[in-house]
Design a protein around this motif. Structure first.
Motif, mmCIF file in Angstrom:
data_model
loop_
_atom_site.group_PDB
_atom_site.id
_atom_site.type_symbol
_atom_site.label_atom_id
_atom_site.label_comp_id
_atom_site.label_asym_id
_atom_site.label_seq_id
_atom_site.Cartn_x
_atom_site.Cartn_y
_atom_site.Cartn_z
ATOM 1 N N MET A 169 18.441 65.294 9.521
ATOM 2 C CA MET A 169 19.153 66.547 9.820
ATOM 3 C C MET A 169 20.622 66.412 9.407
ATOM 4 N N LEU A 170 21.068 67.421 8.760
ATOM 5 C CA LEU A 170 22.460 67.376 8.289
ATOM 6 C C LEU A 170 23.430 67.405 9.454
ATOM 7 N N ASN A 171 24.521 66.698 9.346
ATOM 8 C CA ASN A 171 25.561 66.740 10.358
ATOM 9 C C ASN A 171 26.199 68.118 10.392
ATOM 10 N N PHE A 172 26.848 68.396 11.529
ATOM 11 C CA PHE A 172 27.447 69.722 11.731
ATOM 12 C C PHE A 172 28.451 70.078 10.641
ATOM 13 N N SER A 173 29.324 69.133 10.258
ATOM 14 C CA SER A 173 30.352 69.401 9.246
ATOM 15 C C SER A 173 29.729 69.751 7.897
ATOM 16 N N ASN A 174 28.641 69.041 7.540
ATOM 17 C CA ASN A 174 27.957 69.344 6.279
ATOM 18 C C ASN A 174 27.343 70.734 6.309
ATOM 19 N N SER A 175 26.715 71.067 7.457
ATOM 20 C CA SER A 175 26.084 72.383 7.599
ATOM 21 C C SER A 175 27.124 73.497 7.525
ATOM 22 N N LEU A 176 28.270 73.278 8.184
ATOM 23 C CA LEU A 176 29.323 74.296 8.199
ATOM 24 C C LEU A 176 29.908 74.512 6.810
ATOM 25 N N ILE A 177 30.163 73.411 6.084
ATOM 26 C CA ILE A 177 30.670 73.523 4.715
ATOM 27 C C ILE A 177 29.660 74.251 3.837
ATOM 28 N N GLY A 178 28.380 73.955 4.034
ATOM 29 C CA GLY A 178 27.328 74.621 3.270
ATOM 30 C C GLY A 178 27.304 76.121 3.520
ATOM 31 N N ILE A 179 27.436 76.524 4.792
ATOM 32 C CA ILE A 179 27.439 77.951 5.142
ATOM 33 C C ILE A 179 28.653 78.656 4.552
ATOM 34 N N LEU A 180 29.830 78.033 4.684
ATOM 35 C CA LEU A 180 31.059 78.631 4.155
ATOM 36 C C LEU A 180 30.979 78.827 2.641
ATOM 37 N N ASN A 181 30.434 77.859 1.945
ATOM 38 C CA ASN A 181 30.331 77.961 0.493
ATOM 39 C C ASN A 181 29.245 78.938 0.066
ATOM 40 N N LEU A 182 28.225 79.096 0.885
ATOM 41 C CA LEU A 182 27.210 80.111 0.594
ATOM 42 C C LEU A 182 27.821 81.503 0.683
ATOM 43 N N VAL A 183 28.676 81.699 1.696
ATOM 44 C CA VAL A 183 29.355 82.997 1.855
ATOM 45 C C VAL A 183 30.273 83.274 0.667
ATOM 46 N N THR A 184 31.079 82.281 0.266
ATOM 47 C CA THR A 184 31.988 82.480 -0.876
ATOM 48 C C THR A 184 31.211 82.675 -2.179
ATOM 49 N N PHE A 185 30.060 82.016 -2.285
ATOM 50 C CA PHE A 185 29.196 82.211 -3.459
ATOM 51 C C PHE A 185 28.738 83.663 -3.545
ATOM 52 N N LEU A 186 28.315 84.217 -2.417
ATOM 53 C CA LEU A 186 27.859 85.610 -2.387
ATOM 54 C C LEU A 186 29.019 86.586 -2.645
ATOM 55 N N LEU A 187 30.221 86.231 -2.168
ATOM 56 C CA LEU A 187 31.391 87.081 -2.394
ATOM 57 C C LEU A 187 31.828 87.083 -3.854
ATOM 58 N N SER A 188 31.613 85.958 -4.552
ATOM 59 C CA SER A 188 32.056 85.848 -5.943
ATOM 60 C C SER A 188 31.291 86.799 -6.864
ATOM 61 N N ILE A 189 30.051 87.101 -6.515
ATOM 62 C CA ILE A 189 29.222 87.957 -7.380
ATOM 63 C C ILE A 189 29.790 89.374 -7.506
ATOM 64 N N PRO A 190 30.105 90.086 -6.388
ATOM 65 C CA PRO A 190 30.708 91.424 -6.545
ATOM 66 C C PRO A 190 32.081 91.408 -7.212
ATOM 67 N N ILE A 191 32.834 90.283 -7.044
ATOM 68 C CA ILE A 191 34.147 90.187 -7.701
ATOM 69 C C ILE A 191 33.966 90.153 -9.219
ATOM 70 N N ILE A 192 33.004 89.362 -9.700
ATOM 71 C CA ILE A 192 32.724 89.283 -11.136
ATOM 72 C C ILE A 192 32.224 90.633 -11.657
ATOM 73 N N ILE A 193 31.334 91.271 -10.897
ATOM 74 C CA ILE A 193 30.800 92.576 -11.299
ATOM 75 C C ILE A 193 31.918 93.613 -11.393
ATOM 76 N N ALA A 194 32.850 93.571 -10.422
ATOM 77 C CA ALA A 194 33.984 94.513 -10.431
ATOM 78 C C ALA A 194 34.851 94.301 -11.666
ATOM 79 N N GLY A 195 35.072 93.027 -12.033
ATOM 80 C CA GLY A 195 35.871 92.729 -13.221
ATOM 81 C C GLY A 195 35.203 93.225 -14.487
ATOM 82 N N ILE A 196 33.881 93.030 -14.581
ATOM 83 C CA ILE A 196 33.130 93.512 -15.753
ATOM 84 C C ILE A 196 33.157 95.036 -15.801
ATOM 85 N N TRP A 197 33.030 95.668 -14.634
ATOM 86 C CA TRP A 197 33.065 97.140 -14.569
ATOM 87 C C TRP A 197 34.409 97.668 -15.058
ATOM 88 N N LEU A 198 35.502 96.999 -14.652
ATOM 89 C CA LEU A 198 36.830 97.417 -15.103
ATOM 90 C C LEU A 198 36.961 97.297 -16.616
#
Length: 267
Positions: A1-30
């Motif tokens: 089982m992953l330690n808490f710090s590893n799990s938290l870093i994984g969750i935070l980076n998953l969120v930023t990964f999902l946020l990066s997609i609309p940012i790229i799409i917005a740039g392409i749209w512009l």
């Protein structure tokens, strides 16, 4: 089982990964929809930031969840650089926006702005080709046309009580020093025998595409607007900086966990 710090870093980076997609799409749209120079200027930073966020998120996600120590090291190094850059940019923004303020006029609801009141660094940003691009954006956005629609029915007494924005005050009307006769918010008559010591008075033109866009006051009004926005951004930067420091600290714990896990696994 992953330690808490590893799990938290994984969750935070998953969120930023999902946020990066609309940012790229917005740039392409512009890039596809942008008409003005300003819109095309925004597309490249948006796409670049989105791709950068995407790559860093993937590195952090794999490094934390798959316990890849060398990827976590790269992730932490990038985070450390981001903290240094953001800290430097925040301090720089506070320093260069420390100077400059509107000049209060008696019996007027609005202020007027002088270019010389701002830092030399900011003044140098609104010269030559750079100002031509900024001016074209202001004209294309119909900033002063909308200003005229909102206050077009005002007489001079009503107009003088308006709380104008820095750009409206600097670009859409002549300086109060010129003593021009008011016809409408963007139309003024140059009165005879009026001293034109202020060079902005000669620069003023009733043409909707000229007005005071070539005036020093317009540049000053634009810088005042930039100054206000940068102050707000700097506050956001401080909050984000604290967030990055916390994430970096958690990332260090995850990196340590990876090394310990790989060490015991190897033995």
């Amino acid at each position: 089982m992953l330690n808490f710090s590893n799990s938290l870093i994984g969750i935070l980076n998953l969120v930023t990964f999902l946020l990066s997609i609309p940012i790229i799409i917005a740039g392409i749209w512009l890039s596809k929809q942008g008409v003005t120079v300003c819109e095309h200027w925004l597309e490249k930073p948006a796409i670049a930031f989105g791709i950068f966020l995407l790559i860093v998120s993937i590195v952090g996600l794999i490094g934390a969840c798959c316990r890849v120590s060398w990827l976590m090291w790269i992730y932490l190094f990038i985070m450390f650089l981001l903290i240094l850059i953001l800290f430097g940019c925040t301090i720089f923004a506070f320093v260069i926006t420390n100077k400059g303020a509107g000049r209060v006029l008696s019996d007027k609801g609005f202020k007027e702005y002088r270019l010389g009141a701002y830092s030399n660094w900011l003044q140098n940003r609104v010269t030559g080709r750079t100002w031509k691009k900024i001016r074209s954006c202001l004209v294309a956005s119909k900033y002063c046309s909308n200003f005229n629609k909102h206050h077009g029915q005002d007489n001079i007494a009503m107009f003088n009580k308006q709380k104008l924005s820095p750009v409206e005050s600097g670009c859409c009307k002549p300086s109060n020093e010129c003593g021009f006769t008011y016809i409408s918010p963007t139309k003024w008559t140059k009165t005879r025998n009026v001293t034109l010591a202020n060079p902005d008075c000669n620069a003023w033109n009733n043409d909707p595409n000229i007005l005071c866009y070539n005036c020093q006051s317009c540049k000053a009004g634009f810088l005042q607007n930039i100054k206000k926005n940068w102050k707000k951004v700097s506050i956001v930067n401080i909050v984000f900086l604290i967030f990055l420091v916390v994430v970096f600290s958690i990332g260090c714990c995850a990196f340590k966990n990876n090394r310990n896990h790989n060490y015991y696994k190897g033995h």
